[in-house]
Scaffold this active site. Structure first.
Site, short mmCIF file in Angstrom:
data_model
loop_
_atom_site.label_atom_id
_atom_site.label_comp_id
_atom_site.label_asym_id
_atom_site.label_seq_id
_atom_site.Cartn_x
_atom_site.Cartn_y
_atom_site.Cartn_z
N GLY A 47 0.76 -1.35 0.04
CA GLY A 47 0.16 0.09 0.00
C GLY A 47 0.79 1.13 0.01
O GLY A 47 1.91 1.37 -0.27
N THR A 48 0.09 2.23 0.31
CA THR A 48 0.60 3.65 0.21
C THR A 48 1.78 3.79 1.12
O THR A 48 2.88 4.22 0.88
CB THR A 48 -0.12 4.78 0.73
OG1 THR A 48 -1.47 4.57 -0.04
CG2 THR A 48 0.03 6.00 0.79
N GLU A 69 0.90 27.63 3.23
CA GLU A 69 -0.26 26.96 4.07
C GLU A 69 -1.38 27.84 4.13
O GLU A 69 -1.13 29.13 4.41
CB GLU A 69 0.21 26.38 5.40
CG GLU A 69 -0.72 25.95 6.43
CD GLU A 69 -1.76 24.84 5.81
OE1 GLU A 69 -0.90 23.80 5.52
OE2 GLU A 69 -2.93 25.03 5.63
N HIS A 82 20.01 8.53 32.96
CA HIS A 82 20.82 9.57 32.61
C HIS A 82 22.21 9.46 31.83
O HIS A 82 22.81 8.43 32.45
CB HIS A 82 21.24 10.66 33.88
CG HIS A 82 22.07 11.59 33.89
ND1 HIS A 82 21.46 12.90 33.14
CD2 HIS A 82 23.28 12.00 34.27
CE1 HIS A 82 22.62 13.70 33.21
NE2 HIS A 82 23.67 12.96 33.59
#
Ligand code: FAD
Length: 464
Positions: free
Chosen positions: A39-40, A201, A443
């Site tokens: 698919g896409t 946009e 960390h």
């Protein structure tokens, strides 16, 4: 022969659903009109774009490594080779999907599927037509790029996500209409490959579905990177001319400007693939091709289900299509399942910096009447981000003041699309802000920034 399930379309929704149906022991077939499964998402969406974005990252490093104390003399970009590598990744995974069909005893039927009333699917190929009988049908036909009225894509200058993925050279200049996930990813990619990029946009901000502060930060960083950003802009009079494309842009201040570039990408949304699907032979309800379903992906026609981009009101994302497929097939097989919670769907946009988000934006939470508490933490104050040389962006937590419920998490910054997974899991497990404050973050990591943002819902972050 009667099947238990026929799936139409082999995108991430359809092929995953077919695998699950095979795992449940259902006699299953999958119909795909294209020559390859996937698919896409696999062929012209998620995977090829991320392959190219990865190479854009590598290229950016090769051309900006001085600060690390690494000198790379005259790096060169062999773009046809870049495209070849991308194609190799796609082919490998297409073969993988094929293997999964065999492994799970799913029959792959090549051709165009049309529903001929409940329990009947016609498959048309060059060689002829056959009609198959089945107890259930799953529509997973996906979507295709929308075009502006009067425009036709071509391999040369007016491009959609399909043509742009096969360019053999980096364009000197690229204009993009549309600043949703697809538009901004290509903007980020080609800017890093060296194109002059401008993005237009019509809405007032980039990535309009994201939290407003995320849009603002992306615009700030895009401009810093040399991308022209024009929001609230209307584009028309697109014309192919010698050396590229021109168009007229009406900017947000009302001024008009003629702009030109070597290529134009149209990224104005996705239309559902429902033409010639035969919905009129059923009671399936749809609007402009988008199919209406209930929370178990059932249409109004018993025995016909729909999932993925073709479904009305669904965020058009691969992982949504896949999860919807799991829900539909469980229902068909009579297994227990939980419908999708719309508020727990992660979004991932692979720009630089990246975006990852889940749940309500601050504005949406306020509109729903929550008394909102926000915790933010900038990557500027995160030591791993300094090590990576990637300081833009932040983590933003949107929480409900009353019970510390996590309503939404919005991240823009390094690996944001990976970092969001912690927030999705926390929300799915109904963890509160307090739970996340007590969760130890290793960390030095960039996901410490997520922990610190949770601390900051109560003003208790340590490193700012
Ligand atoms: C450039 C781009 C980048 C993207 N990046 C991301 C990303 O990073 N992450 C993400 O989650 N999503 C991404 N998406 C969205 C994602 O690709 C889609 O949400 C997803 O592919 C939808 O899956 P689907 O199974 O609904 O349909 P699709 O993947 O569209 O597949 C539908 C299949 O059905 C076939 N078909 C259609 N009609 C018929 C018929 N009648 N008979 C037989 N076969 C038929 C089609 O040929 C196709 O193979 C991106 C999309 C684009 C365009």
């Amino acid at each position: 022969m009667t099947y238990d399930l026929i799936v139409i379309g082999s995108g991430p929704g359809g092929y995953s659903a077919a695998v699950r149906a095979g795992q449940y022991g259902l006699k299953t077939a999958i119909i795909e009109k294209d020559a390859k499964l996937g698919g896409t998402c696999l062929h012209v969406g998620c995977i090829p774009t991320k392959a190219l974005l990865h190479t854009a990252d590598m290229w950016h490093f090769a051309t900006n490594s001085g600060e690390e104390g690494i000198t790379i003399e005259k790096p060169t970009l062999n773009f046809p080779k870049v495209i070849e590598r991308k194609n190799g990744i796609v082919s490998k995974h297409a073969k993988g999907v094929e293997f999964l069909m065999k492994k799970n005893k799913v029959e792959w039927i090549k051709g165009f599927g049309t529903i001929k009333g409940p329990g009947k699917v016609e498959v048309k190929t060059d060689k002829g037509t056959q009609v198959l009988e089945t107890k259930n049908i799953l529509i997973a036909t996906g979507s295709e790029a929308r075009m502006l009225p009067g425009l036709k894509p071509d391999a040369d200058s007016i491009l959609t996500n399909i043509e742009i993925l096969n360019l053999q050279a980096v364009p000197k200049s690229l204009m993009i209409i549309g600043a949703g996930a697809v538009g901004v990813e290509f903007a980020s990619m080609f800017r890093r490959f060296g194109s002059e990029v401008s993005i237009f946009e019509s809405l007032p901000r980039l990535v309009p579905v994201e939290d407003e502060e995320v849009s603002k930060e992306l615009e700030r960083v895009f401009k810093k990177q040399g991308i022209r950003v024009e929001c609230g802009a209307k584009c028309d009079q697109v014309q192919k001319v010698s050396g590229g494309v021109t168009m007229k842009v009406t900017l947000t201040n009302g001024k008009t400007e003629d702009v030109k570039a070597e290529k134009l990408l149209v990224a104005v949304g996705r239309a559902p693939n429902a033409a010639s699907l035969g919905l009129e032979s059923t009671k399936v309800r749809s609007e402009r091709g988008f199919i209406f379903v209930n929370e178990y992906q059932q249409t109004d026609e018993p025995g016909i289900y729909a999932i993925g981009d073709v479904v009305a009101g669904t965020p058009q994302l691969a992982h949504v299509a896949t999860r919807q497929g799991m829900v539909a097939v469980a229902k068909i097989a009579g297994k227990p399942t939980t419908p999708i919670n719309r508020n727990r769907i992660p979004g991932a946009t692979y720009t630089d910096p990246g975006i990852g988000s889940v749940g309500l934006t601050e504005a949406q939470a306020k509109a729903k009447g929550y008394k909102v508490k926000v915790g933010k933490f900038p990557f500027m104050a995160n030591s791993k981000a300094t090590i990576l040389g990637s300081h833009d962006g932040f983590v933003k937590i949107v929480a409900d003041e009353k019970y510390g419920e996590i309503l939404g998490v919005h991240i823009i910054g390094p690996e944001a699309f990976e970092l969001i997974s912690e927030a999705v899991t926390a929300m799915e497990a109904e963890a509160t802000v307090e739970t996340m404050m007590a969760t130890i973050h290793a960390h030095p990591t960039i996901y410490e920034a997520v922990g610190e943002a949770f601390q900051n819902v109560y003003g208790l972050a340590i490193n700012v």
